[in-house]
Write a protein that holds these residues in place. Structure first.
Motif, PDB file in Angstrom:
ATOM      1  N   ALA A  35      -2.001   0.801   8.847  1.00 46.26           N
ATOM      2  CA  ALA A  35      -0.894   0.369   7.988  1.00 46.26           C
ATOM      3  C   ALA A  35      -0.405   1.535   7.143  1.00 46.26           C
ATOM      4  CB  ALA A  35      -1.331  -0.784   7.082  1.00 46.26           C
ATOM      5  N   VAL A  36       0.876   1.485   6.824  1.00 48.19           N
ATOM      6  CA  VAL A  36       1.508   2.431   5.905  1.00 48.19           C
ATOM      7  C   VAL A  36       2.159   1.629   4.796  1.00 48.19           C
ATOM      8  CG1 VAL A  36       3.338   4.143   5.602  1.00 48.19           C
ATOM      9  CG2 VAL A  36       1.926   4.172   7.673  1.00 48.19           C
ATOM     10  N   GLN A  37       1.934   2.039   3.549  1.00 55.56           N
ATOM     11  CA  GLN A  37       2.517   1.336   2.408  1.00 55.56           C
ATOM     12  C   GLN A  37       3.378   2.310   1.608  1.00 55.56           C
ATOM     13  OE1 GLN A  37       0.865  -0.868  -1.546  1.00 55.56           O
ATOM     14  NE2 GLN A  37      -0.065  -1.536   0.375  1.00 55.56           N
ATOM     15  N   ASN A  38       4.694   2.077   1.635  1.00 54.02           N
ATOM     16  CA  ASN A  38       5.647   2.956   0.964  1.00 54.02           C
ATOM     17  C   ASN A  38       6.611   2.151   0.115  1.00 54.02           C
ATOM     18  OD1 ASN A  38       4.598   5.242   2.204  1.00 54.02           O
ATOM     19  ND2 ASN A  38       6.558   5.933   3.024  1.00 54.02           N
ATOM     20  N   ASN A  39       7.252   2.829  -0.818  1.00 56.76           N
ATOM     21  CA  ASN A  39       8.294   2.215  -1.631  1.00 56.76           C
ATOM     22  C   ASN A  39       9.516   1.968  -0.746  1.00 56.76           C
ATOM     23  OD1 ASN A  39       9.898   1.319  -3.724  1.00 56.76           O
ATOM     24  ND2 ASN A  39      10.145   3.327  -4.674  1.00 56.76           N
ATOM     25  N   PHE A  40       9.878   0.703  -0.568  1.00 55.03           N
ATOM     26  CA  PHE A  40      10.980   0.375   0.335  1.00 55.03           C
ATOM     27  C   PHE A  40      11.497  -1.007  -0.014  1.00 55.03           C
ATOM     28  CE2 PHE A  40      13.071  -0.898   4.233  1.00 55.03           C
ATOM     29  CZ  PHE A  40      13.598   0.283   4.743  1.00 55.03           C
ATOM     30  N   HIS A  41      12.803  -1.120  -0.189  1.00 53.73           N
ATOM     31  CA  HIS A  41      13.444  -2.414  -0.413  1.00 53.73           C
ATOM     32  C   HIS A  41      14.931  -2.258  -0.155  1.00 53.73           C
ATOM     33  CE1 HIS A  41      14.630  -0.754  -4.334  1.00 53.73           C
ATOM     34  NE2 HIS A  41      13.352  -0.465  -4.564  1.00 53.73           N
ATOM     35  N   LEU A  42      15.686  -3.321  -0.359  1.00 60.94           N
ATOM     36  CA  LEU A  42      17.113  -3.310  -0.028  1.00 60.94           C
ATOM     37  C   LEU A  42      17.860  -2.152  -0.667  1.00 60.94           C
ATOM     38  CD1 LEU A  42      18.465  -6.978   0.006  1.00 60.94           C
ATOM     39  CD2 LEU A  42      19.179  -5.149   1.551  1.00 60.94           C
ATOM     40  N   ALA A  43      17.513  -1.815  -1.883  1.00 62.62           N
ATOM     41  CA  ALA A  43      18.235  -0.771  -2.600  1.00 62.62           C
ATOM     42  C   ALA A  43      17.568   0.596  -2.481  1.00 62.62           C
ATOM     43  CB  ALA A  43      18.369  -1.149  -4.079  1.00 62.62           C
ATOM     44  N   HIS A  44      16.487   0.682  -1.709  1.00 64.31           N
ATOM     45  CA  HIS A  44      15.777   1.956  -1.555  1.00 64.31           C
ATOM     46  C   HIS A  44      15.264   2.032  -0.120  1.00 64.31           C
ATOM     47  CE1 HIS A  44      13.464   5.473  -2.901  1.00 64.31           C
ATOM     48  NE2 HIS A  44      12.502   5.020  -2.115  1.00 64.31           N
ATOM     49  N   ARG A  45      16.015   2.723   0.735  1.00 62.81           N
ATOM     50  CA  ARG A  45      15.698   2.758   2.163  1.00 62.81           C
ATOM     51  C   ARG A  45      15.378   4.172   2.630  1.00 62.81           C
ATOM     52  NH1 ARG A  45      20.316  -1.406   4.589  1.00 62.81           N
ATOM     53  NH2 ARG A  45      20.664  -2.596   2.662  1.00 62.81           N
ATOM     54  N   ASP A  46      14.879   5.009   1.739  1.00 59.43           N
ATOM     55  CA  ASP A  46      14.645   6.412   2.071  1.00 59.43           C
ATOM     56  C   ASP A  46      13.599   6.588   3.170  1.00 59.43           C
ATOM     57  OD1 ASP A  46      16.388   6.789   0.019  1.00 59.43           O
ATOM     58  OD2 ASP A  46      14.990   7.829  -1.311  1.00 59.43           O
ATOM     59  N   GLU A  47      12.717   5.626   3.341  1.00 62.28           N
ATOM     60  CA  GLU A  47      11.602   5.808   4.270  1.00 62.28           C
ATOM     61  C   GLU A  47      11.858   5.158   5.624  1.00 62.28           C
ATOM     62  OE1 GLU A  47       9.516   7.914   3.284  1.00 62.28           O
ATOM     63  OE2 GLU A  47      10.297   7.926   1.240  1.00 62.28           O
ATOM     64  N   THR A  48      13.114   5.084   6.041  1.00 63.91           N
ATOM     65  CA  THR A  48      13.442   4.472   7.329  1.00 63.91           C
ATOM     66  C   THR A  48      12.781   5.211   8.488  1.00 63.91           C
ATOM     67  OG1 THR A  48      15.545   3.650   6.464  1.00 63.91           O
ATOM     68  CG2 THR A  48      15.320   3.774   8.851  1.00 63.91           C
TER      69      THR A  48
END
Length: 282
Positions: free
Chosen positions: A180-193
């Motif tokens: 698993a990978v856990q990164n900061n990601f949500h609708l307003a923050h998609r930098d880790e696509t």
């Protein structure tokens, strides 16, 4: 869309889980929450089918009086056989706030999680690196090798990495399997696509932390409100449904200290977004 995921190839979990960070205190530096409220949230989560809890031994109130792992043990032990508990190690905390630990810090941190949760083996342990943004160009090999060794000893079942870029993922996978990978990601923050895409190709779980912004970002926008109105749902429910629609490997772990908010979040499991909805959320 499947509502389940096989973590590490052998642990079947619901794709909508629960994050325990909010249980000890509502916001960083805020007052400690009532421990019984936290225990009630955890018991209700399991009653509603949550089988994936995300925690850390350092999730605690400012004065240390309320700790997420202690609440989990008190509320749920002996644990259901189907419950998967993920935790993370790496950060260290001193008078000046959080910092990055060394390889030598990891075994004591793993042992602290085992003790506070009352477990002999941890289902999933993430190596968390950096602070809020991935530390591009920094090697995680020495630290990840320590966790790989603890996995060989039987203290850890599966390994994960957190706050990483695609290079970190590739480096870790040369050392041991990454579940698993856990990164900061949500609708307003998609930098880790790019990391999400790499996880999708490899069948590795991608687990956004702060799936609803974490109080640090406003995820609401006209498109989100439009889709929420279309479904008779809240914007948070749609934001969670969007994460689950992105990829079959995406998991969501929203956290809360409120039973009512927990129940609202878990309703996102029943929302299926249409192509029109997804177009409105681009």
């Amino acid at each position: 869309m499947s509502h389940s995921f096989r973590l590490g190839g052998d642990l079947t979990i619901d794709r909508l889980g629960f994050g325990a960070m909010r249980l000890p205190q509502g916001r960083p530096g805020g007052p400690a929450r009532d421990p019984e409220s936290g225990r009630a949230v955890l018991r209700r989560a399991v009653e509603l089918g949550v089988d994936h809890l995300d925690t850390a031994d350092f999730y605690r109130s400012q004065n240390g009086s309320v700790r997420a792992n202690t609440l989990i043990r008190e509320a749920l032990a002996p644990y259901p056989d189907t419950l998967v508990i993920a935790t993370k190690v790496g950060p260290v905390f001193g008078p000046d706030g959080p910092g990055q630990g060394t390889a030598a810090d990891l075994r004591p941190q793993v042992e602290a999680n085992l003790e506070s949760l009352g477990l002999d083996r941890l289902d999933l342990v993430y190596l968390r690196i950096g602070t809020m943004a991935p530390p591009h160009g920094e090697s995680l090999a020495e630290r990840f090798e320590v966790l790989a060794g603890l996995r060989e000893e039987g203290l850890i079942r599966h390994l994960g990495i957190s706050n990483v870029d695609a290079g970190h993922l590739a480096e870790a996978r040369t050392i041991a399997p990454v579940a698993a990978v856990q990164n900061n990601f949500h609708l307003a923050h998609r930098d880790e696509t790019a990391v999400l895409d790499a996880c999708t190709r490899a069948g590795i779980a991608f687990v956004p932390f702060f799936p609803l912004g974490g109080g640090r970002a406003d995820i609401d926008d006209p498109g989100l409100t439009k889709v929420a109105d279309r479904h008779g749902a809240t914007v948070h429910q749609i934001a969670l449904a969007w994460l689950l629609a992105l990829s079959p490997v995406t998991l969501a772990i929203p956290g809360t200290g409120s039973v009512a908010h927990l129940e609202e979040n878990l309703t996102a499991r029943s929302i299926t977004l249409t192509e029109e909805d997804l177009a409105d959320l681009v």
